[in-house]
Scaffold this motif. Sequence first.
Motif, PDB file in Angstrom:
ATOM      1  N   ALA A   2     -18.930  42.490 -72.510  1.00  0.00           N
ATOM      2  CA  ALA A   2     -18.975  41.581 -73.016  1.00  0.00           C
ATOM      3  C   ALA A   2     -20.038  40.694 -72.861  1.00  0.00           C
ATOM      4  O   ALA A   2     -20.592  40.534 -71.620  1.00  0.00           O
ATOM      5  CB  ALA A   2     -17.478  40.340 -72.657  1.00  0.00           C
ATOM      6  N   GLY A   4     -22.739  37.121 -74.603  1.00  0.00           N
ATOM      7  CA  GLY A   4     -22.915  36.353 -75.728  1.00  0.00           C
ATOM      8  C   GLY A   4     -22.224  34.924 -75.577  1.00  0.00           C
ATOM      9  O   GLY A   4     -22.373  34.136 -76.773  1.00  0.00           O
ATOM     10  N   ILE A   5     -21.430  34.719 -74.638  1.00  0.00           N
ATOM     11  CA  ILE A   5     -20.915  33.632 -74.221  1.00  0.00           C
ATOM     12  C   ILE A   5     -21.085  32.920 -73.020  1.00  0.00           C
ATOM     13  O   ILE A   5     -21.567  33.841 -72.048  1.00  0.00           O
ATOM     14  CB  ILE A   5     -19.264  33.807 -74.518  1.00  0.00           C
ATOM     15  CG1 ILE A   5     -18.715  34.897 -73.541  1.00  0.00           C
ATOM     16  CG2 ILE A   5     -18.760  34.212 -75.913  1.00  0.00           C
ATOM     17  CD1 ILE A   5     -17.188  34.924 -73.544  1.00  0.00           C
ATOM     18  N   GLU A   9     -17.380  28.525 -72.249  1.00  0.00           N
ATOM     19  CA  GLU A   9     -16.560  28.815 -73.182  1.00  0.00           C
ATOM     20  C   GLU A   9     -15.528  29.748 -72.913  1.00  0.00           C
ATOM     21  O   GLU A   9     -14.321  29.609 -73.365  1.00  0.00           O
ATOM     22  CB  GLU A   9     -17.370  29.730 -74.225  1.00  0.00           C
ATOM     23  CG  GLU A   9     -18.571  28.585 -74.968  1.00  0.00           C
ATOM     24  CD  GLU A   9     -19.588  29.720 -75.841  1.00  0.00           C
ATOM     25  OE1 GLU A   9     -19.833  29.279 -76.834  1.00  0.00           O
ATOM     26  OE2 GLU A   9     -20.111  30.903 -75.357  1.00  0.00           O
ATOM     27  N   LEU A  10     -15.816  30.658 -71.930  1.00  0.00           N
ATOM     28  CA  LEU A  10     -14.436  31.551 -71.534  1.00  0.00           C
ATOM     29  C   LEU A  10     -13.453  30.537 -70.589  1.00  0.00           C
ATOM     30  O   LEU A  10     -12.383  30.884 -71.064  1.00  0.00           O
ATOM     31  CB  LEU A  10     -15.217  32.685 -70.489  1.00  0.00           C
ATOM     32  CG  LEU A  10     -13.936  33.523 -69.912  1.00  0.00           C
ATOM     33  CD1 LEU A  10     -13.185  34.452 -70.799  1.00  0.00           C
ATOM     34  CD2 LEU A  10     -14.641  34.517 -68.822  1.00  0.00           C
ATOM     35  N   THR A  26     -14.560  34.387 -79.515  1.00  0.00           N
ATOM     36  CA  THR A  26     -15.503  35.609 -80.060  1.00  0.00           C
ATOM     37  C   THR A  26     -16.345  35.761 -79.050  1.00  0.00           C
ATOM     38  O   THR A  26     -17.091  34.937 -78.692  1.00  0.00           O
ATOM     39  CB  THR A  26     -15.873  35.366 -81.375  1.00  0.00           C
ATOM     40  OG1 THR A  26     -14.797  35.200 -82.327  1.00  0.00           O
ATOM     41  CG2 THR A  26     -16.574  36.568 -82.051  1.00  0.00           C
ATOM     42  N   HIS A  27     -16.777  37.277 -78.945  1.00  0.00           N
ATOM     43  CA  HIS A  27     -18.279  37.668 -78.118  1.00  0.00           C
ATOM     44  C   HIS A  27     -18.639  38.685 -78.534  1.00  0.00           C
ATOM     45  O   HIS A  27     -17.804  39.694 -79.106  1.00  0.00           O
ATOM     46  CB  HIS A  27     -17.807  37.568 -76.655  1.00  0.00           C
ATOM     47  CG  HIS A  27     -16.640  38.588 -76.092  1.00  0.00           C
ATOM     48  ND1 HIS A  27     -16.929  39.669 -75.955  1.00  0.00           N
ATOM     49  CD2 HIS A  27     -15.559  38.114 -75.881  1.00  0.00           C
ATOM     50  CE1 HIS A  27     -15.687  40.211 -75.630  1.00  0.00           C
ATOM     51  NE2 HIS A  27     -14.964  39.415 -75.346  1.00  0.00           N
ATOM     52  N   TYR A  28     -20.151  39.193 -78.317  1.00  0.00           N
ATOM     53  CA  TYR A  28     -20.511  40.330 -78.615  1.00  0.00           C
ATOM     54  C   TYR A  28     -19.613  41.519 -77.621  1.00  0.00           C
ATOM     55  O   TYR A  28     -19.380  40.936 -76.559  1.00  0.00           O
ATOM     56  CB  TYR A  28     -21.976  40.395 -78.125  1.00  0.00           C
ATOM     57  CG  TYR A  28     -22.748  39.650 -79.212  1.00  0.00           C
ATOM     58  CD1 TYR A  28     -22.636  40.053 -80.544  1.00  0.00           C
ATOM     59  CD2 TYR A  28     -23.389  38.425 -79.017  1.00  0.00           C
ATOM     60  CE1 TYR A  28     -23.534  39.301 -81.413  1.00  0.00           C
ATOM     61  CE2 TYR A  28     -24.150  37.622 -79.644  1.00  0.00           C
ATOM     62  CZ  TYR A  28     -24.067  38.160 -81.265  1.00  0.00           C
ATOM     63  OH  TYR A  28     -24.974  37.453 -82.050  1.00  0.00           O
ATOM     64  N   TRP A  29     -19.887  42.634 -78.124  1.00  0.00           N
ATOM     65  CA  TRP A  29     -18.881  43.593 -77.189  1.00  0.00           C
ATOM     66  C   TRP A  29     -19.249  44.905 -77.544  1.00  0.00           C
ATOM     67  O   TRP A  29     -19.568  45.390 -78.931  1.00  0.00           O
ATOM     68  CB  TRP A  29     -17.453  43.268 -77.578  1.00  0.00           C
ATOM     69  CG  TRP A  29     -16.433  44.302 -77.113  1.00  0.00           C
ATOM     70  CD1 TRP A  29     -16.171  43.967 -75.394  1.00  0.00           C
ATOM     71  CD2 TRP A  29     -15.838  44.988 -77.382  1.00  0.00           C
ATOM     72  NE1 TRP A  29     -15.220  45.031 -75.455  1.00  0.00           N
ATOM     73  CE2 TRP A  29     -14.788  45.512 -76.552  1.00  0.00           C
ATOM     74  CE3 TRP A  29     -15.420  45.435 -78.842  1.00  0.00           C
ATOM     75  CZ2 TRP A  29     -13.966  46.583 -76.811  1.00  0.00           C
ATOM     76  CZ3 TRP A  29     -14.496  46.673 -78.937  1.00  0.00           C
ATOM     77  CH2 TRP A  29     -13.886  47.173 -78.068  1.00  0.00           C
ATOM     78  N   SER A  39     -18.795  42.886 -82.153  1.00  0.00           N
ATOM     79  CA  SER A  39     -18.350  41.898 -81.472  1.00  0.00           C
ATOM     80  C   SER A  39     -16.643  41.644 -81.447  1.00  0.00           C
ATOM     81  O   SER A  39     -16.229  42.753 -82.548  1.00  0.00           O
ATOM     82  CB  SER A  39     -18.464  40.332 -82.347  1.00  0.00           C
ATOM     83  OG  SER A  39     -18.221  40.340 -83.786  1.00  0.00           O
ATOM     84  N   GLN A  93     -18.394  30.343 -84.405  1.00  0.00           N
ATOM     85  CA  GLN A  93     -18.125  31.598 -83.929  1.00  0.00           C
ATOM     86  C   GLN A  93     -18.560  32.670 -85.056  1.00  0.00           C
ATOM     87  O   GLN A  93     -19.001  33.631 -84.978  1.00  0.00           O
ATOM     88  CB  GLN A  93     -16.922  31.946 -83.506  1.00  0.00           C
ATOM     89  CG  GLN A  93     -16.445  31.129 -81.849  1.00  0.00           C
ATOM     90  CD  GLN A  93     -15.153  31.523 -81.355  1.00  0.00           C
ATOM     91  OE1 GLN A  93     -14.600  32.593 -81.620  1.00  0.00           O
ATOM     92  NE2 GLN A  93     -14.406  30.507 -80.962  1.00  0.00           N
ATOM     93  N   PHE A  97     -21.331  35.251 -84.531  1.00  0.00           N
ATOM     94  CA  PHE A  97     -21.181  36.608 -84.429  1.00  0.00           C
ATOM     95  C   PHE A  97     -21.076  37.583 -85.748  1.00  0.00           C
ATOM     96  O   PHE A  97     -21.032  38.658 -85.533  1.00  0.00           O
ATOM     97  CB  PHE A  97     -19.984  36.498 -83.573  1.00  0.00           C
ATOM     98  CG  PHE A  97     -20.134  36.282 -82.181  1.00  0.00           C
ATOM     99  CD1 PHE A  97     -20.801  36.699 -81.109  1.00  0.00           C
ATOM    100  CD2 PHE A  97     -19.479  34.870 -81.736  1.00  0.00           C
ATOM    101  CE1 PHE A  97     -20.956  36.179 -80.014  1.00  0.00           C
ATOM    102  CE2 PHE A  97     -19.850  34.475 -80.728  1.00  0.00           C
ATOM    103  CZ  PHE A  97     -20.517  35.157 -79.592  1.00  0.00           C
TER     104      PHE A  97
END
Length: 103
Positions: A2, A4-5, A9-10, A26-29, A39, A93, A97
Amino acid sequence: MAFGITRRELVAWKQKIEAGEIGILTHYWLDSRFPHATSVTKVGARDLNQLASWGETYGLQKEWIDHKEHFPHFDLFGEIQERVLKEEGMTEQYEKFITKKRS
């Protein structure tokens, strides 16, 4: 993996879940099992019935809930991910993303 956050935020997502609410993050993944996905949107809740009920509104099955860690959640990709972000008003988000990957 993961990225991009921010940690903030988490933490906010986890706090929302711990407070008994539905949390959406939402995050890049990147995951070789899902080569089409760049994402993922995680929709979590402490109460499994609440989460399953929320998922039903989007056609998700309770069997799809990921029970890892202390934060049960749905992992959303593709069209359902876009629909949820739009319908739940997660404009920031969505733009970060989803629309950026189309540019």
